[in-house]
Design a protein around this motif. Structure first.
Motif, PDB file in Angstrom:
ATOM      1  N   GLU A 273       1.843  -0.506   9.086  1.00 12.78           N
ATOM      2  CA  GLU A 273       0.559  -0.858   8.475  1.00 12.78           C
ATOM      3  C   GLU A 273      -0.297   0.381   8.233  1.00 12.78           C
ATOM      4  OE1 GLU A 273      -1.234  -3.672  11.035  1.00 12.78           O
ATOM      5  OE2 GLU A 273      -0.007  -5.371  10.359  1.00 12.78           O
ATOM      6  N   GLN A 274      -0.307   1.312   9.190  1.00  8.74           N
ATOM      7  CA  GLN A 274      -1.071   2.537   8.995  1.00  8.74           C
ATOM      8  C   GLN A 274      -0.534   3.337   7.814  1.00  8.74           C
ATOM      9  OE1 GLN A 274      -1.009   4.605  12.716  1.00  8.74           O
ATOM     10  NE2 GLN A 274      -2.318   3.106  13.772  1.00  8.74           N
ATOM     11  N   ARG A 275       0.834   3.428   7.714  1.00  6.76           N
ATOM     12  CA  ARG A 275       1.411   4.155   6.584  1.00  6.76           C
ATOM     13  C   ARG A 275       1.094   3.460   5.268  1.00  6.76           C
ATOM     14  NH1 ARG A 275       5.791   4.615  10.208  1.00  6.76           N
ATOM     15  NH2 ARG A 275       6.875   2.907   9.149  1.00  6.76           N
ATOM     16  N   ALA A 276       1.138   2.103   5.274  1.00 10.75           N
ATOM     17  CA  ALA A 276       0.822   1.357   4.055  1.00 10.75           C
ATOM     18  C   ALA A 276      -0.630   1.578   3.639  1.00 10.75           C
ATOM     19  CB  ALA A 276       1.100  -0.129   4.266  1.00 10.75           C
ATOM     20  N   ASN A 277      -1.544   1.568   4.625  1.00  5.47           N
ATOM     21  CA  ASN A 277      -2.949   1.820   4.293  1.00  5.47           C
ATOM     22  C   ASN A 277      -3.134   3.226   3.736  1.00  5.47           C
ATOM     23  OD1 ASN A 277      -3.667  -0.731   5.209  1.00  5.47           O
ATOM     24  ND2 ASN A 277      -4.062  -0.021   7.296  1.00  5.47           N
ATOM     25  N   ALA A 278      -2.454   4.218   4.348  1.00  2.00           N
ATOM     26  CA  ALA A 278      -2.550   5.580   3.834  1.00  2.00           C
ATOM     27  C   ALA A 278      -1.983   5.680   2.419  1.00  2.00           C
ATOM     28  CB  ALA A 278      -1.819   6.549   4.765  1.00  2.00           C
ATOM     29  N   ASP A 279      -0.852   4.977   2.177  1.00  2.00           N
ATOM     30  CA  ASP A 279      -0.259   4.994   0.836  1.00  2.00           C
ATOM     31  C   ASP A 279      -1.185   4.323  -0.166  1.00  2.00           C
ATOM     32  OD1 ASP A 279       1.899   6.286   1.896  1.00  2.00           O
ATOM     33  OD2 ASP A 279       3.134   4.476   2.094  1.00  2.00           O
ATOM     34  N   ALA A 280      -1.856   3.236   0.259  1.00  2.00           N
ATOM     35  CA  ALA A 280      -2.785   2.551  -0.640  1.00  2.00           C
ATOM     36  C   ALA A 280      -3.958   3.453  -1.013  1.00  2.00           C
ATOM     37  CB  ALA A 280      -3.283   1.260   0.007  1.00  2.00           C
ATOM     38  N   GLU A 281      -4.487   4.184  -0.020  1.00  2.00           N
ATOM     39  CA  GLU A 281      -5.577   5.110  -0.308  1.00  2.00           C
ATOM     40  C   GLU A 281      -5.113   6.226  -1.236  1.00  2.00           C
ATOM     41  OE1 GLU A 281      -8.709   4.918   0.451  1.00  2.00           O
ATOM     42  OE2 GLU A 281      -8.494   3.046   1.567  1.00  2.00           O
TER      43      GLU A 281
END
Length: 455
Positions: A273-281
């Motif tokens: 989830e943290q990686r997905a949030n970083a990728d989304a940003e």
């Protein structure tokens, strides 16, 4: 008792030793004290050495403490201030007072310094009755040593007053002694009672120690019994273990393994989830950069197209074919900011198109006060956002709104941005006259945030 049990050395007239000596050896009617000398002597306080020798003991013992005498007497005698007894110190002080000299003067100075307040209070008395009244008042208040010294040395004190004070002080010593004897009797009784209480307390302490040892022994026995009972119960439980207990242990191990797997998967999910949030940003940032790049490409394409049309029309004597006929004729354009090199090219291009271009550098060399005058009769105001300071831009907007002058920002201070703006503003007129208009639409031009004055 109003008089001491001994004969006083003074005469009934209470004359000083010096006066008696003068009267004893002087011939009759010769060398006698004058009236002025007698009056002056009557106003002076009596010194310690001038008092009767039998009064020195009471004055020294009452008015000076043993601690003070231990510091003063060894300076004038051979006594050791630390090893001598209190009685020896007292006798030496009395002898110094009788002899006078340096020791007597030191005693006189110590007494005067210590009881200066009482001496000042007694100085208001003018006769023996007033002195005696002050003495009685001090006696009632218990403030005896200061009043005794002030009375003995007062110039108005008579032999009768000194005898009265001496007798009252003598009787007080008896009362103090009697009180001390009563205190001694009470002290003996209290010591006897204290000894009995100490014996009783010792017996109680002994009994308490014995009870404490018995309690500790009982506690140790109880703890030993509890430990033995716990061991016996553990042995019984171990012997009573069944296959069900083994199954329970296996299930507990499986549950622990499942919890470990769940914790592992949870940590992996949180990391994903943290990686997905970083990728989304990052994707959001890239999309914004892509939009800006597209807008910049559109702006550059439009500027390139405008410059291409302007280049094709350079040989036309009638002016810019890309614009409507006489589109800029008699039009006054104010250009604020920019660079000197591009400003000359802009002026030539506008002049070739039949218009007039007024340039103001925004306050670098031209005064800002001239900006309002330049915008008063303008048809259009233009300013490059990358080569103008904020103050000039804000002033330009306010003056344009006041004079109803249209203003447009340019992406850069280049000739291409200016030509593209002119094409975009006056391309519609060219279509009405039949000229082709292939200028791309400028949807979103990214503006520079650089400020000429503030950076």
């Amino acid at each position: 008792m109003h008089a001491p049990p001994f004969r006083l050395a003074r005469t009934p007239t209470d004359a000083s030793p010096n006066e008696a000596h003068l009267r004893a050896f002087a011939p009759a009617g010769c060398c006698g004290p004058s009236q002025a000398e007698i009056a002056r002597a009557s106003r002076q306080r009596t010194r310690l050495v001038e008092l009767d020798a039998h009064l020195h003991c009471s004055i020294i013992g009452t008015c000076l403490s043993t601690h003070e005498l231990r510091k003063l007497v060894p300076k004038f005698t051979a006594l050791d201030g630390q090893r001598a007894s209190d009685l020896d110190i007292h006798h030496a002080a009395v002898e110094l007072a009788i002899e006078g000299g340096a020791g007597g003067k030191a005693l006189q100075k110590a007494l005067d310094a210590r009881y200066a307040g009482a001496v000042r209070r007694f100085s208001s008395a003018r006769d023996a009755e007033a002195v005696l009244a002050l003495w009685n008042e001090a006696l009632a208040n218990g403030d005896i040593p200061p009043a005794y010294w002030a009375l003995m040395t007062h110039p108005a004190t008579t032999m009768e007053v000194r005898q009265s004070a001496f007798g009252e002080l003598h009787m007080l010593s008896h009362l103090v002694g009697a009180a001390n004897r009563a205190d001694l009797r009470r002290l003996v009784a209290l010591e006897k009672e204290n000894a009995g209480l100490q014996t009783k307390i010792e017996r109680q302490q002994t009994r308490l120690h014995e009870m404490s040892r018995e309690r500790d022994a009982a506690r140790e026995a109880l703890e030993a019994l509890e430990a033995q009972t716990a061991r016996h119960a553990a042995q019984q439980q171990a012997r009573a273990a069944t296959p069900a207990q083994a199954q329970i242990d296996a299930l507990q191990e499986a549950l622990a393994a499942r919890d470990a797997r769940v914790a592992l998967q949870t940590s992996r999910r949180e990391a994903a989830e943290q990686r997905a949030n970083a990728d989304a940003e990052a994707l959001k940032t890239l999309r914004a950069q892509l939009d800006e790049a597209h807008a910049l490409i559109d702006a550059l394409r439009a500027e390139a197209h405008a410059m291409e049309q302007a280049a094709h029309s350079e040989g036309d004597a009638a002016g810019q074919r890309s614009l409507a006929q006489d589109a800029l004729k008699d039009r006054r354009i104010v250009y604020v900011g920019g660079r000197p090199g591009s400003n000359h090219a802009l002026r030539r291009w506008v002049s070739a198109a039949g218009g007039e271009l007024t340039i103001h550098d925004g306050g670098l060399e031209d005064r800002k006060g001239l900006l309002a005058a330049a915008l008063a009769n303008a048809d259009l105001a233009v300013f490059p956002v990358d080569c103008i300071d904020h103050d000039s831009m804000n002033m330009l907007k306010r003056v344009c709104e006041r004079h109803q002058v249209t203003y447009h920002p340019l992406r850069t201070a280049s000739l291409a941005s200016f030509v593209e703006l002119m094409m975009r503003l006056y391309a519609g007129q060219a279509s009405e006259t039949g000229a082709a208009n292939d200028v791309p639409a400028l949807s979103a031009v990214p503006l520079s945030r650089f400020c000429l004055r503030h950076g």
